[in-house]
Design an enzyme around this catalytic site. Structure first.
Site, PDB file in Angstrom:
ATOM      1  N   ASP A  16     -13.537   2.910   1.598  1.00  0.00           N
ATOM      2  CA  ASP A  16     -12.490   2.801   2.618  1.00  0.00           C
ATOM      3  C   ASP A  16     -13.036   2.117   3.871  1.00  0.00           C
ATOM      4  OD1 ASP A  16     -10.343   3.229   4.251  1.00  0.00           O
ATOM      5  OD2 ASP A  16     -10.262   5.397   3.960  1.00  0.00           O
ATOM      6  N   ASP A  45      -1.455   3.366   4.721  1.00  0.00           N
ATOM      7  CA  ASP A  45      -1.256   4.655   4.046  1.00  0.00           C
ATOM      8  C   ASP A  45       0.210   5.018   3.777  1.00  0.00           C
ATOM      9  OD1 ASP A  45      -3.934   4.678   4.558  1.00  0.00           O
ATOM     10  OD2 ASP A  45      -3.965   6.746   5.287  1.00  0.00           O
TER      11      ASP A  45
HETATM   12  C1  GAL Z   1      -7.476   6.309   5.110  1.00  0.00           C
HETATM   13  C2  GAL Z   1      -7.127   6.053   3.650  1.00  0.00           C
HETATM   14  C3  GAL Z   1      -6.539   7.310   3.082  1.00  0.00           C
HETATM   15  C4  GAL Z   1      -7.565   8.416   3.192  1.00  0.00           C
HETATM   16  C5  GAL Z   1      -8.029   8.573   4.619  1.00  0.00           C
HETATM   17  C6  GAL Z   1      -9.193   9.540   4.725  1.00  0.00           C
HETATM   18  O1  GAL Z   1      -8.026   5.166   5.662  1.00  0.00           O
HETATM   19  O2  GAL Z   1      -6.231   4.968   3.568  1.00  0.00           O
HETATM   20  O3  GAL Z   1      -6.131   7.096   1.757  1.00  0.00           O
HETATM   21  O4  GAL Z   1      -8.633   8.109   2.344  1.00  0.00           O
HETATM   22  O5  GAL Z   1      -8.448   7.345   5.171  1.00  0.00           O
HETATM   23  O6  GAL Z   1      -9.706   9.643   6.016  1.00  0.00           O
END
Ligand code: GAL
Length: 359
Positions: A116, A184
């Site tokens: 990520d 998200d």
């Molecule tokens: C976001 C991601 C989510 C989750 C989250 C955790 O950037 O898109 O799916 O993983 O971080 O902090």
């Protein structure tokens, strides 16, 4: 297909939650329906020791044992990190420790990594230009891709960088099997449908082994209606999307279980042709999507995005059946018999009729 901790447990996830999810995948029949990955998302990380080895935090006392437990259930083990110094939730990322972390995952028996972007955007801001920032990002993803390959253990590589700079064009080259196409999701019809219906045009970039990922499922998290969750599942299977459930599997309602485990819906998603679906028509609140399947079949989604019921139609001749064809209604779990010409159904608000048309 599998399950990921984030959408329900977010930053509170524990070893016990992951074990309970693994147990529930088996007892609900979801594993046998195809949901095999059990993925811990953000917030499992603790501190690095003097050698730079990253240890899990107190909520995950023994990652190897957890991986063994997951494997003992016939499931696969997924984990999460970031190319940045920190993850989105502020835990330790892999920057400067890529190979070491990849080796650690392999030693724990990890089968899947979600990587990520998060704090790597700090590095990208220092790059000087947009093009340089993009190159830096791709290099960071390539680095971890190579590190995973270097472990000799097959670890499915899942990119999460919110669709920046068209990852569908460079994802396969960095070793990825899937890449997020958007920011998200959340448990609302507005967000889910905005994501799902915005995926038109990407079908040329998906195929066996490399998939567009419109983010994880929210089915069962409680804030959408049954029709809205059926729309969620229908869109995702037409999009050939990875199906990662994100609900609390120890409390699954029968309605949600039926949506997640519907055999025809899963067969559409996992169809061996691997051809992602596309929008056929949109007129106001009515949206018709089709997906070409193996053995000459076609899946059709008749979507009603309005606040009241509407008639939605598809012309069978237009989708390759000039003399008509037998239809199956996926959500009613019923064969509808042979139809010719225009098929119309009354679709509830925010709902869908999902059909399989056979030659
Ligand atoms: C976001 C991601 C989510 C989750 C989250 C955790 O950037 O898109 O799916 O993983 O971080 O902090």
């Amino acid at each position: 297909m599998g399950w990921n901790s984030w959408n329900h447990f977010a930053g509170h996830v524990t070893d016990a939650d992951i074990r309970a999810a693994a147990d529930a995948l088996v007892s609900t029949g979801m594993r046998d329906a195809g949901y095999v990955y059990v993925n811990i998302d953000d917030t499992w990380q603790g501190e690095r020791d003097a050698q730079g080895v990253l240890h899990p935090n107190e909520r995950f006392p023994d990652m190897k044992a957890l991986g063994d437990y997951i494997h003992s259930k016939g499931l696969k083990f997924g984990i999460y990190s970031s190319p940045g110094a920190k993850t989105c939730a502020g835990y330790a990322g892999s920057l400067g420790h890529e190979e070491q972390d990849a080796r650690q995952y392999a030693a724990w028996g990890v089968d899947f990594l979600k990587y990520d972007l998060c704090y790597f955007q700090d590095e990208m801001r220092k790059a000087g230009s947009r093009a340089a920032a993009r190159d830096l990002m791709i290099a960071a993803y390539r680095k971890m891709g190579a590190a995973l390959q270097g472990t000799g253990r097959p670890i499915l590589y899942s990119l999460c960088q919110y669709g920046l700079d068209e990852p569908w064009k460079w994802g396969p080259a960095v070793g990825a099997s899937m890449w997020r196409t958007t920011d998200d999701i959340d448990d609302s019809y507005a967000r889910m449908s905005a994501i799902g219906f915005s995926q038109a045009g990407l079908s040329g970039f998906a195929g066996p082994g490399h998939w567009n990922d419109p983010d994880m499922l929210e089915i069962g998290n409680g804030k959408m209606t049954e029709d809205e969750y059926r729309t969620h599942m229908s869109l995702w299977v037409l999009l050939a999307a990875p199906l990662l459930a994100g609900n609390d599997l120890s409390h699954v309602s029968e309605a949600d279980r039926r949506i997640l485990t519907n055999k025809d819906a899963i067969a559409i998603d996992q169809d061996s042709l691997g051809q992602q679906g596309e929008r056929l028509h949109q007129a106001g609140d009515l949206d018709v999507w089709t997906r070409r399947l193996g053995r000459g079949k076609v899946a059709v989604g008749l979507f009603n995005r309005a606040w009241s019921p509407r008639d939605v139609s598809v012309d069978l001749a237009e989708i390759g059946f000039p003399t008509g064809a037998p239809l199956r209604d996926v959500w009613k779990e019923q064969d509808l018999g042979r139809h010719t010409g225009v098929f119309t159904d009354t679709v509830p608000r925010h709902g869908v009729t999902l059909l399989i048309v056979s030659p």
